[in-house]
Design an enzyme around this catalytic site. Structure first.
Site, PDB file in Angstrom:
ATOM      1  CG  ASP A 108      47.712  48.175  30.217  1.00  0.00           C
ATOM      2  OD1 ASP A 108      46.998  49.167  30.118  1.00  0.00           O
ATOM      3  OD2 ASP A 108      47.967  47.575  31.288  1.00  0.00           O
TER       4      ASP A 108
HETATM    5  N1  URA Z   1      43.986  46.010  33.553  1.00  0.00           N
HETATM    6  C1  URA Z   1      45.282  46.241  33.243  1.00  0.00           C
HETATM    7  O1  URA Z   1      46.105  46.412  34.137  1.00  0.00           O
HETATM    8  N2  URA Z   1      45.632  46.290  31.965  1.00  0.00           N
HETATM    9  C2  URA Z   1      44.774  46.097  30.940  1.00  0.00           C
HETATM   10  O2  URA Z   1      45.170  46.135  29.780  1.00  0.00           O
HETATM   11  C3  URA Z   1      43.440  45.844  31.276  1.00  0.00           C
HETATM   12  C4  URA Z   1      43.070  45.814  32.588  1.00  0.00           C
END
Ligand code: URA
Length: 242
Positions: free
Chosen positions: A105
């Site tokens: 993310d």
């Molecule tokens: N889980 C999440 O919530 N975000 C990420 O970037 C990776 C795994």
């Protein structure tokens, strides 16, 4: 796989084995831009650029494997309609066009593998291969025993029950704590949604392991090429898991 240079040239249909040897001793062959004149040098045609008289022999682009510590505030797709910074902008001195293996993310930091090896990417992302990822999760407050049990047995999200996660306490107290969570699924915002489900707010999310790879000491924004050993480990990884 490494092979003798003259054999690679001969296999490419450019010359007989004997003529290939002559090309080498006559300074006509380069490997990654360096003239090779010795016979018997072993080269990996999938990793190194071989040229005879300035022409590329191995048409396949050399494969490159990069481990990046993705900083917060970067997008791991190749384009962003909102024009936010993208991780590829951080990779400066690599000729090949590389792609992120999976996503982190915008607000997540940590280990992101980038490569132009499409076969390996597919393998690593295929759910069947259960490549494990470990995240360091910093939360406000702490996890109760019951929270840990829920994470370990599966949490019901909108898109179904999560597979059991491994949970390890790292440090902290009642007001703030850090945990290592290991999962093998790759659902969107999975860790954030799992913690949301427990009513725990995350202030830091960082991926520290991906299969056999470890983030190590790379600081956010820093990257390096994988070692031969790490590449071998990655290629073997799915096999070990089945
Ligand atoms: N889980 C999440 O919530 N975000 C990420 O970037 C990776 C795994």
């Amino acid at each position: 796989m490494q092979e003798r240079l003259q054999k690679i040239i001969a296999k490419a249909g450019i010359a007989s084995r004997r003529s290939a040897e002559e090309l080498i001793t006559n300074h006509k062959v380069t490997v990654n831009g360096k003239v090779i004149t010795e016979l018997g040098v072993k080269v990996d045609p999938t990793q190194q650029r071989i040229e005879v008289n300035g022409k590329l022999v191995n048409k396949q682009e050399p494969k490159v494997y990069i481990i990046l510590n993705k900083p917060r505030g970067y997008i791991s797709t190749l384009k962003d309609p909102q024009k936010r910074p993208i991780v590829i902008d951080l990779i400066k001195d690599i000729k090949q066009r590389v792609f992120p293996v999976g996503r982190l993310d915008y607000h997540t930091e940590g280990l992101l593998l980038l490569t132009n090896d499409g076969d390996l990417t597919q393998k690593l992302l295929h759910p069947r291969n259960r490549v494990v990822k470990t995240y360091l999760v910093g939360i406000n407050g702490t996890l109760t025993r019951s929270d840990v049990t829920k994470l370990e047995s599966g949490i019901k999200l909108d898109d179904g029950l999560t597979a059991p996660a491994k949970v390890k306490f790292v440090r902290g107290k009642r007001d703030k704590s850090w945990w290592e969570i290991t999962i093998h699924e790759g659902r969107k915002r999975q860790v954030r949604r799992m913690f949301q489900n427990l009513d725990r707010s995350i202030h830091e999310l960082k991926r520290i392991r991906f299969g056999p790879l470890e983030l190590g000491k790379l600081v956010p924004g820093e990257y390096r090429l994988l070692t031969e050993r790490e590449i071998r480990g990655l290629k073997r990884w799915p096999g070990h898991q089945r």
